[in-house]
Motif scaffolding. Structure first.
Motif, PDB file in Angstrom:
ATOM      1  N   HIS A 184       0.906  -1.401   0.172  1.00  0.00           N
ATOM      2  CA  HIS A 184       0.296  -0.352   0.076  1.00  0.00           C
ATOM      3  C   HIS A 184       0.795   1.209  -0.295  1.00  0.00           C
ATOM      4  O   HIS A 184       0.643   1.788   0.719  1.00  0.00           O
ATOM      5  CB  HIS A 184      -1.083  -0.052   1.154  1.00  0.00           C
ATOM      6  CG  HIS A 184      -1.814  -1.610   1.173  1.00  0.00           C
ATOM      7  ND1 HIS A 184      -1.292  -1.908   2.640  1.00  0.00           N
ATOM      8  CD2 HIS A 184      -2.556  -1.922   0.816  1.00  0.00           C
ATOM      9  CE1 HIS A 184      -2.545  -3.144   2.427  1.00  0.00           C
ATOM     10  NE2 HIS A 184      -2.853  -2.689   1.492  1.00  0.00           N
ATOM     11  N   GLN A 186       1.645   4.309  -0.959  1.00  0.00           N
ATOM     12  CA  GLN A 186       0.992   5.560  -1.806  1.00  0.00           C
ATOM     13  C   GLN A 186       2.142   6.231  -2.616  1.00  0.00           C
ATOM     14  O   GLN A 186       1.519   6.728  -4.049  1.00  0.00           O
ATOM     15  CB  GLN A 186       0.177   6.629  -1.011  1.00  0.00           C
ATOM     16  CG  GLN A 186      -0.616   5.175  -0.663  1.00  0.00           C
ATOM     17  CD  GLN A 186      -1.933   6.413   0.307  1.00  0.00           C
ATOM     18  OE1 GLN A 186      -1.360   7.535   0.972  1.00  0.00           O
ATOM     19  NE2 GLN A 186      -3.470   6.033   0.446  1.00  0.00           N
ATOM     20  N   GLY A 189       3.534   4.010  -5.718  1.00  0.00           N
ATOM     21  CA  GLY A 189       2.174   3.892  -6.499  1.00  0.00           C
ATOM     22  C   GLY A 189       2.461   2.107  -6.451  1.00  0.00           C
ATOM     23  O   GLY A 189       1.688   1.740  -7.478  1.00  0.00           O
ATOM     24  N   TYR A 191       1.297  -1.333  -4.840  1.00  0.00           N
ATOM     25  CA  TYR A 191       0.060  -1.593  -3.743  1.00  0.00           C
ATOM     26  C   TYR A 191       0.284  -2.648  -3.190  1.00  0.00           C
ATOM     27  O   TYR A 191       0.353  -3.289  -1.694  1.00  0.00           O
ATOM     28  CB  TYR A 191      -1.404  -2.124  -4.769  1.00  0.00           C
ATOM     29  CG  TYR A 191      -2.383  -2.502  -4.116  1.00  0.00           C
ATOM     30  CD1 TYR A 191      -2.857  -1.504  -3.193  1.00  0.00           C
ATOM     31  CD2 TYR A 191      -2.950  -3.894  -4.474  1.00  0.00           C
ATOM     32  CE1 TYR A 191      -4.042  -1.547  -2.317  1.00  0.00           C
ATOM     33  CE2 TYR A 191      -4.085  -3.924  -2.938  1.00  0.00           C
ATOM     34  CZ  TYR A 191      -4.644  -2.617  -2.877  1.00  0.00           C
ATOM     35  OH  TYR A 191      -5.798  -2.817  -2.083  1.00  0.00           O
TER      36      TYR A 191
ATOM     37  N   ALA B  26      -6.579   4.749  -8.792  1.00  0.00           N
ATOM     38  CA  ALA B  26      -5.578   5.136  -8.657  1.00  0.00           C
ATOM     39  C   ALA B  26      -6.075   5.420  -6.849  1.00  0.00           C
ATOM     40  O   ALA B  26      -6.015   5.746  -6.283  1.00  0.00           O
ATOM     41  CB  ALA B  26      -4.701   6.246  -9.079  1.00  0.00           C
ATOM     42  N   ARG B  29      -4.813   5.424  -4.275  1.00  0.00           N
ATOM     43  CA  ARG B  29      -2.753   5.854  -3.789  1.00  0.00           C
ATOM     44  C   ARG B  29      -3.427   8.111  -3.458  1.00  0.00           C
ATOM     45  O   ARG B  29      -3.035   8.864  -2.809  1.00  0.00           O
ATOM     46  CB  ARG B  29      -2.632   6.713  -4.633  1.00  0.00           C
ATOM     47  CG  ARG B  29      -1.608   4.900  -5.351  1.00  0.00           C
ATOM     48  CD  ARG B  29      -1.199   5.640  -6.592  1.00  0.00           C
ATOM     49  NE  ARG B  29       0.213   6.482  -6.477  1.00  0.00           N
ATOM     50  CZ  ARG B  29       1.235   6.551  -7.448  1.00  0.00           C
ATOM     51  NH1 ARG B  29       1.054   6.555  -8.383  1.00  0.00           N
ATOM     52  NH2 ARG B  29       1.943   7.557  -7.039  1.00  0.00           N
ATOM     53  N   ARG B  77      -0.404  -2.720  -9.171  1.00  0.00           N
ATOM     54  CA  ARG B  77       0.362  -1.553  -9.182  1.00  0.00           C
ATOM     55  C   ARG B  77      -1.281  -1.084  -9.237  1.00  0.00           C
ATOM     56  O   ARG B  77      -2.179   0.123  -8.288  1.00  0.00           O
ATOM     57  CB  ARG B  77       0.302  -0.628  -9.486  1.00  0.00           C
ATOM     58  CG  ARG B  77       2.568  -0.710 -10.143  1.00  0.00           C
ATOM     59  CD  ARG B  77       2.541  -0.329 -11.327  1.00  0.00           C
ATOM     60  NE  ARG B  77       3.798  -0.416 -10.593  1.00  0.00           N
ATOM     61  CZ  ARG B  77       4.964   0.573 -10.674  1.00  0.00           C
ATOM     62  NH1 ARG B  77       4.286   1.795  -9.885  1.00  0.00           N
ATOM     63  NH2 ARG B  77       6.829   0.185  -9.623  1.00  0.00           N
ATOM     64  N   LEU B 303      -2.809  10.702  -9.849  1.00  0.00           N
ATOM     65  CA  LEU B 303      -2.139   9.471  -9.075  1.00  0.00           C
ATOM     66  C   LEU B 303      -2.469   8.723 -10.177  1.00  0.00           C
ATOM     67  O   LEU B 303      -1.609   7.559  -9.941  1.00  0.00           O
ATOM     68  CB  LEU B 303      -3.281   9.613  -7.310  1.00  0.00           C
ATOM     69  CG  LEU B 303      -3.581  10.126  -6.995  1.00  0.00           C
ATOM     70  CD1 LEU B 303      -4.481  10.223  -5.997  1.00  0.00           C
ATOM     71  CD2 LEU B 303      -1.452  10.608  -6.129  1.00  0.00           C
TER      72      LEU B 303
END
Lengths: 453, 453
Positions: A184, A186, A189, A191, B26, B29, B77, B303
């Motif tokens: 995660h 942020q 980017g 995840y 996104a 984010r 991502r 983002l």
């Protein structure tokens, strides 16, 4: 080799086997029974909270995927299994209505797809903060088979072979993401880490499953696997994959023999026998005095319709029609069946041992003569003896009628067990594994990379 | 014939399409996003309670039974669908954490057994006091197929034929017990009336299912059936079985044409068109001023990683590898696919209409240019216009990012809709059917006896 010396110290594990309005066939006729107990969520939440107040390790839900075929007239007099919540949705609802107690649901490997079950139990584990358990069964009877395109239940050995592969697929899917996969992050980017997701790419005899599962590894790593194998094949599966073993035995020696056998099989399979927790069934009715307890069960038994008792025996014997034989004659030889072999074997043994007629056998089973009727002291004595004599690591406590038998157990027996140091006074862990003293299993990919092939 | 005159009076229906951390690729984010939103039950309960405060008709959960196959690097991502609760267990958990809002979960007819789904949704309906809905889908892509023993997704016409039969079996199972079957008559010992249980005995092309279901008829008679058919076959199924139709259209005329077509097909199928509720998707970002709203979406779009945009387009086009073509060239012709035909058709139309390059198309789709960015007034105007001009009976409201877009909708748009008399100010009903103004369906056995055959 597991010790056979009496055990000193340690504490028992207790599951609350919740089947509202109770296990006894006529439980629903008891004055304190809730009429629509099987589908009354307020009632079931109250039962779950009572069990949590009693610091049970878990709630345990049995299941059938069908209505046992018997005469419509008799069926209409029985509440059990004909009107109840589906177990995984019920436990999900209980997850937000409780905070600590474990949540174990039965689900069949014979009539399910592993991807769905892996996902449902992973979801339940996340919903409950690591309190989920899966009672892995292979289903029981032809009525279930007929809801899934078959004419009769899948043959015994075949369904155990499928169950073993099913378990392998499910545990593999639970490991789809490494424990630390989700970052995660942020800012960057990312995840999850690309090398911490694993495609299972399982291609076996019964299943082809690509994966990955679309949910993070469960909080417990894997939900606790419960198994109740009793036949030879069943015991082997239980010893190989079961972390909690649900069983049933009429006598201490029989329970000790099973206990030693399962622990030995687990050791042979390369597992730590202490991580295979054997919980025999214990059906109890408790009174402040023996007389009070006897009165309770007598009142309950008076509610039983003999037609229901005979129908129940028919069902337990795989639907074999007993009405063709003299009710006051002996139990005939039964044809081979694909249903639960161990359950039928126990009933036959019981009939032969006591030379029972069909009527006597039906009555004895329905009356539930194995229910332990006693005071908090005698029930605690039984629990302590079986525990110390290595017949049990604890019990699946069965309540003949609800809510009374559960309330009595929590208010009368559990304080006595606590007084003896045999049971926790409060939850010390947060997950079902922690309650049970079971380690968190490592991922099967713990030291591998997970590139798709 | 349905009127084509502008509508006066009446109120819209609104579903909250909850996919934490939001629909935008996104969204996770965003600074207000909850890191593990997909599996954080406290967060999802808070979202559900916000939607309930906004008196939405229902929470709507989409679903995939797999992780879309795309490059591992890009996949890592994207949060969406890779880590989220299984929908039916999540809704069961929300059932005990909410009191009035409807609970709609997506479940596939292609990779499930009707007995299981009938049971799960009946259970959810009982758990929630009549608030369950089933979004009947036929699944989308090959990644799902590979989790169920297949190499590629089931062919389009075949899966719609299976879906139609599946629906027939499920609704039949829901009717297993008559509404008044359970008497719970303790005195006479009759739990249910023997002539009020029905064996389905379904033997069709795709399924053989005996029944009965082991649970009372759901409080709503049948959970509400949601459908999103868009292809010819899909529309026919939607018009025949859908009670709520989830759809998506870029323009008012396109939405009006679909609306008229579905209502006409429903009438042809012998149904009341008012009992087929058409809810187009509406993705919105709302600000107190237009500038505030524009700032919000600009921040969100900043983002987005372009690699993720291209991967998402690849996924939406059925996994067709676009990296083999020049990014600044036109979208090539696509090979035939078994995946969602209507979704692909919309993307192709969009590309052709605006002469977009692959890069432009990916960017446009990922940027989510169809999101309505505006003030409470402009968003309410849009809702009112589509409602009055018979393009919609309401909307499936999609939140690009959570929790902010939901909070804004509830705090800014819903008060404006209420001020205009277009939306309820409080729940007047208890069940999802009551929220939607849908009648409770009679049992298929309403005037027949149910003896097993």
């Amino acid at each position: 080799m597991t010790s056979t010396q009496p055990r000193r110290g340690g504490q028992v594990h207790l599951n609350a086997f919740l089947k509202p309005p109770g296990e006894f066939l006529a439980a629903w006729r008891h004055p304190h029974a809730v009429a629509d107990a099987g589908v009354n969520i307020r009632h079931v939440i109250e039962l779950a909270r009572t069990a949590e107040r009693g610091t049970f390790d878990a709630i345990f839900l049995a299941d059938l995927v069908g209505v046992p075929l018997t005469s419509q007239e008799v069926l209409s007099r029985v509440s059990v299994v004909n009107d109840s919540f589906e177990p995984t949705t019920l436990l999900a609802a209980l997850a937000t209505a409780t905070t600590r107690i474990g949540l174990v649901a039965t689900a069949s490997t014979t009539y399910n797809e592993p991807y769905h079950l892996a996902r449902i139990f992973a979801s339940l584990d996340h919903l409950s903060g690591g309190r989920a358990g899966w009672n892995l069964v292979t289903s029981l009877n032809d009525a279930e088979a007929r809801n899934f395109g078959l004419d009769s239940h899948v043959e015994h050995e075949l369904r155990y072979a499928r169950a073993a592969e099913f378990h392998d697929v499910v545990t593999g899917l639970w490991d789809s993401f490494d424990d630390d996969a989700f970052r995660h992050d942020q800012a960057s980017g990312v995840y999850f880490d690309a090398d911490k997701v694993h495609w299972l790419n399982h291609a076996g005899t019964h299943f082809r499953v690509s994966g990955p599962l679309n949910i993070a590894r469960p909080p417990q790593g894997r939900p606790v696997v419960v198994q109740a194998g009793a036949s030879e094949t069943g015991r082997d599966l239980a010893a190989r994959v079961g972390e909690v073993i649900f069983t049933a035995h009429p006598t201490l020696p029989a329970a000790q023999a099973y206990y030693a056998d399962i622990k030995a099989r687990a050791a042979t399979a390369g597992r730590d026998p202490d991580h295979v927790i054997v919980l025999p069934a214990l059906s109890t009715i408790v009174g402040r005095t023996q007389a009070e307890a006897e009165d309770k069960i007598a009142a309950l038994r008076s509610l039983l319709d003999p037609r229901v008792a005979l129908a129940d025996l028919t069902y337990r014997l795989g639907g074999f029609d007993l009405t063709r034989f003299p009710l006051d004659g002996p139990l005939p030889e039964l044809p081979p069946s694909n249903q639960s072999l161990s359950g039928q074997r126990q009933i036959l043994d019981q009939a032969r041992a006591d030379n029972l007629t069909i009527r006597q056998l039906a009555d004895q089973i329905a009356r539930d003569d194995r229910t332990l009727v006693g005071t908090p002291t005698t029930v605690a004595d039984h629990i302590q003896e079986w525990f110390e004599q290595r017949a049990a690591d604890g019990f699946n406590v069965i309540f003949p009628y609800l809510p009374d038998a559960l309330n009595d157990f929590v208010d009368l027996v559990i304080p006595e067990l606590r007084r003896r140091g045999l049971f926790r006074t409060a939850y010390t862990g947060r997950t079902l594994r922690e309650h049970l003293g079971l380690p968190r299993p490592p991922s099967r990919y713990a030291s591998r990379s997970g590139a798709p092939t």
